[in-house]
Design a protein around this motif. Structure first.
Motif, PDB file in Angstrom:
ATOM      1  N   GLY A  35       0.706  -1.213   0.044  1.00 56.86           N
ATOM      2  CA  GLY A  35       0.038  -0.005   0.126  1.00 56.86           C
ATOM      3  C   GLY A  35       0.766   1.273   0.087  1.00 56.86           C
ATOM      4  N   GLU A  36       2.076   1.108  -0.094  1.00 55.55           N
ATOM      5  CA  GLU A  36       3.057   2.261  -0.032  1.00 55.55           C
ATOM      6  C   GLU A  36       3.101   2.890  -1.526  1.00 55.55           C
ATOM      7  OE1 GLU A  36       7.011   3.334   2.359  1.00 55.55           O
ATOM      8  OE2 GLU A  36       7.031   1.427   1.121  1.00 55.55           O
ATOM      9  N   CYS A  37       3.324   4.122  -1.492  1.00 60.16           N
ATOM     10  CA  CYS A  37       3.996   4.963  -2.941  1.00 60.16           C
ATOM     11  C   CYS A  37       5.309   4.987  -2.720  1.00 60.16           C
ATOM     12  CB  CYS A  37       3.075   5.964  -3.012  1.00 60.16           C
ATOM     13  SG  CYS A  37       3.803   6.770  -4.587  1.00 60.16           S
ATOM     14  N   THR A 198       0.009  -1.114  -4.312  1.00 60.13           N
ATOM     15  CA  THR A 198       1.333  -0.644  -4.147  1.00 60.13           C
ATOM     16  C   THR A 198       1.965   0.104  -5.297  1.00 60.13           C
ATOM     17  OG1 THR A 198       1.967  -2.174  -2.372  1.00 60.13           O
ATOM     18  CG2 THR A 198       3.678  -1.184  -3.099  1.00 60.13           C
ATOM     19  N   ILE A 199       2.844   1.234  -5.136  1.00 57.94           N
ATOM     20  CA  ILE A 199       3.195   1.840  -6.526  1.00 57.94           C
ATOM     21  C   ILE A 199       4.766   2.098  -6.269  1.00 57.94           C
ATOM     22  CG2 ILE A 199       3.362   4.330  -7.540  1.00 57.94           C
ATOM     23  CD1 ILE A 199       0.338   4.768  -6.892  1.00 57.94           C
ATOM     24  N   ILE A 200       5.424   1.796  -7.387  1.00 56.98           N
ATOM     25  CA  ILE A 200       6.767   2.142  -7.285  1.00 56.98           C
ATOM     26  C   ILE A 200       6.573   3.232  -8.433  1.00 56.98           C
ATOM     27  CG2 ILE A 200       9.160   1.733  -8.184  1.00 56.98           C
ATOM     28  CD1 ILE A 200       9.018  -0.933  -6.890  1.00 56.98           C
ATOM     29  N   ASP A 205      12.006  14.402 -11.403  1.00 59.24           N
ATOM     30  CA  ASP A 205      11.338  15.498 -10.988  1.00 59.24           C
ATOM     31  C   ASP A 205      11.105  15.289  -9.235  1.00 59.24           C
ATOM     32  OD1 ASP A 205       9.614  17.473 -10.079  1.00 59.24           O
ATOM     33  OD2 ASP A 205       8.656  17.582 -12.146  1.00 59.24           O
ATOM     34  N   GLN A 206      11.839  15.977  -8.770  1.00 63.53           N
ATOM     35  CA  GLN A 206      11.870  15.831  -7.253  1.00 63.53           C
ATOM     36  C   GLN A 206      10.516  16.273  -6.600  1.00 63.53           C
ATOM     37  OE1 GLN A 206      14.354  17.573  -8.858  1.00 63.53           O
ATOM     38  NE2 GLN A 206      14.817  19.389  -7.901  1.00 63.53           N
ATOM     39  N   SER A 207      10.054  17.493  -7.029  1.00 63.84           N
ATOM     40  CA  SER A 207       8.672  18.090  -6.653  1.00 63.84           C
ATOM     41  C   SER A 207       7.700  17.038  -6.740  1.00 63.84           C
ATOM     42  CB  SER A 207       8.459  19.465  -7.154  1.00 63.84           C
ATOM     43  OG  SER A 207       8.376  19.289  -8.646  1.00 63.84           O
ATOM     44  N   GLU A 208       7.807  16.069  -8.021  1.00 63.10           N
ATOM     45  CA  GLU A 208       6.848  15.184  -8.179  1.00 63.10           C
ATOM     46  C   GLU A 208       6.804  14.145  -7.266  1.00 63.10           C
ATOM     47  OE1 GLU A 208       5.529  14.601 -12.464  1.00 63.10           O
ATOM     48  OE2 GLU A 208       6.707  12.625 -12.220  1.00 63.10           O
ATOM     49  N   ALA A 209       8.194  13.707  -7.087  1.00 60.83           N
ATOM     50  CA  ALA A 209       8.211  12.656  -6.224  1.00 60.83           C
ATOM     51  C   ALA A 209       8.000  12.994  -4.748  1.00 60.83           C
ATOM     52  CB  ALA A 209       9.642  12.191  -6.193  1.00 60.83           C
ATOM     53  N   MET A 210       7.997  14.160  -4.178  1.00 63.23           N
ATOM     54  CA  MET A 210       8.058  14.550  -3.081  1.00 63.23           C
ATOM     55  C   MET A 210       6.226  14.675  -2.715  1.00 63.23           C
ATOM     56  SD  MET A 210      10.924  17.178  -2.184  1.00 63.23           S
ATOM     57  CE  MET A 210      11.066  16.912  -0.425  1.00 63.23           C
ATOM     58  N   ALA A 211       5.705  15.200  -3.896  1.00 62.07           N
ATOM     59  CA  ALA A 211       4.127  15.207  -3.826  1.00 62.07           C
ATOM     60  C   ALA A 211       3.558  13.894  -3.629  1.00 62.07           C
ATOM     61  CB  ALA A 211       3.805  16.137  -4.888  1.00 62.07           C
ATOM     62  N   ILE A 212       3.972  13.163  -4.257  1.00 66.05           N
ATOM     63  CA  ILE A 212       3.131  11.662  -4.362  1.00 66.05           C
ATOM     64  C   ILE A 212       3.725  10.541  -3.482  1.00 66.05           C
ATOM     65  CG2 ILE A 212       4.387  10.500  -6.207  1.00 66.05           C
ATOM     66  CD1 ILE A 212       1.990   9.822  -7.653  1.00 66.05           C
ATOM     67  N   SER A 213       5.010  10.811  -2.701  1.00 71.27           N
ATOM     68  CA  SER A 213       5.502   9.679  -2.136  1.00 71.27           C
ATOM     69  C   SER A 213       5.289   9.399  -0.653  1.00 71.27           C
ATOM     70  CB  SER A 213       7.005   9.617  -2.358  1.00 71.27           C
ATOM     71  OG  SER A 213       7.397   9.624  -3.774  1.00 71.27           O
ATOM     72  N   ASP A 214       5.238   8.281  -0.052  1.00 68.65           N
ATOM     73  CA  ASP A 214       5.508   8.002   1.215  1.00 68.65           C
ATOM     74  C   ASP A 214       6.739   7.908   1.544  1.00 68.65           C
ATOM     75  OD1 ASP A 214       2.409   7.730   1.822  1.00 68.65           O
ATOM     76  OD2 ASP A 214       2.591   5.972   0.594  1.00 68.65           O
TER      77      ASP A 214
END
Length: 370
Positions: A35-37, A198-200, A205-214
């Protein structure tokens, strides 16, 4: 929380005609929870897409093993390799990969037809996937008549229609305009909450990763640099590369002499900083441009002047000489200095790193050519 994806000592080596041997992925060990992104983040050539392709089964590993949902799918030692179609993964790539000769319904239904799902279940599952990706009503439309965002939704619908436990997303938003990219981030997170997969997520793009990630993994030159939450990676980067890659950074080369810190090029005026116990005679002090205090010349700090002032919509940016370096400082508009005006700067809670590794920069550039 169960680990849904496990990589143990995963290594991938390539041999290229022009650059010789490249270790694209060097001894990766990680666990992604159910269940983690989880985002793979790093520059071109860092190994993030190669790792995703090994998880998907499009690349075989050179060493190590990969486990998906409690099942071993790749192992060099056991000579085991499960092909992509038998791994039960949903995948969305940078290129939308929609079939132009099929309408929206048939594009989404395609994987179910391969699985020989009966007609009633197929129609129900396709219509549900279309509803959750805002494509209802476009069933008979062909991709060429749709926008980029709608085509990417087709790819998402096709990925979720098989009810995967794991979704692999490789730069899925990079071909979209910035506003649509932001919208799609929220839609992907909403789909994850709805279906609990679960998403990998692979991105540069760091802003994209920070917005979506656990949690995120930052890679460089085929090695894992740091794995942590977005907040911890931003606030407590383990080295200069991670600091520089995540958000804007200001770096100052300093010299430590007689228990005092001096900016490179200015041995007359010390900078008031606490020196780490393990500091070398030459170090790099790192901070964020918005975490440097810019004050009047009588308020204490490193005495200097404003070389350049840049007014931006949400802040004012200053370039200020510190020793032989030009330091970028960002302040709210209420703090205002003119070009040429005397000022002082204070570094609040900087981080300390070793001096630049020139060999690392050369290797990083070489890898981007692979």
């Amino acid at each position: 929380m169960a680990d849904q994806i496990i990589l143990r000592h995963v290594t991938k080596k390539f041999t290229t005609k022009t650059l010789g041997d490249i270790v694209a992925v060097d001894d990766f060990n990680l666990e992604v929870h159910e269940g983690e992104c989880f985002s793979f983040l790093g520059p071109s050539g860092c190994g993030k897409s190669t790792t995703l392709r090994m998880i998907a089964g499009f690349e075989d590993l050179t060493e190590g093993e990969i486990e998906l949902c409690g099942r071993l799918v790749s192992s060099r030692a056991k000579n085991l390799y499960v092909p992509p179609e038998e791994r039960g993964l949903g995948m969305v790539f940078q290129a939308f990969a929609v079939w132009p000769h099929m309408n929206v319904f048939e594009n989404v239904a395609f994987p179910l037809r391969i699985q020989k799902v009966n007609r009633t279940d197929l129609e129900r599952r396709v219509n549900e996937a279309l509803r959750h990706t805002s494509l209802t009503g476009l069933e008979t439309t062909f991709p060429s008549d749709l926008s980029g965002g709608q085509q990417q939704r087709i790819a998402l619908a096709r990925a979720i229609v098989t009810n995967p436990k794991v979704m692999l997303l490789d730069e899925p938003l990079s071909n979209l305009d910035p506003k649509l990219r932001e919208t799609m981030r929220f839609e992907i997170k909403a789909l994850q909450r709805k279906f609990n997969f679960t998403i990998i997520f692979v991105t540069h793009d760091q802003s994209e990763a920070m917005a979506i990630s656990d949690r995120m993994m930052v890679c460089d030159m085929g090695r894992i640099m740091q794995i942590d939450t977005p907040e911890n990676l931003y606030n407590k980067p383990c080295n200069r590369f991670v600091h520089n890659f995540l958000g804007e950074s200001t770096f100052i080369n300093v010299v430590i002499r007689d228990g005092k810190v001096y900016a490179s090029g200015d041995m007359e005026q010390a900078i008031a900083l606490d020196i780490p116990k393990d500091a070398a005679p030459e170090m790099v002090v790192a901070t964020r441009p918005n975490e440097i205090a810019l004050t009047g010349p009588d308020q204490g700090g490193y005495r200097t002047h404003v070389e350049k002032r840049i007014f931006l919509t949400d802040r004012t940016e200053y370039l200020v000489p510190v020793g032989d370096q030009m330091v970028k400082i960002q302040t709210p508009h209420r703090i205002s200095f003119s070009e040429g005006e005397a000022c002082c700067v204070k570094f609040m809670e900087p981080m300390w790193y070793p001096m630049d590794d020139k060999q690392a920069e050369l290797e990083r550039a070489r890898r981007q050519l692979v």
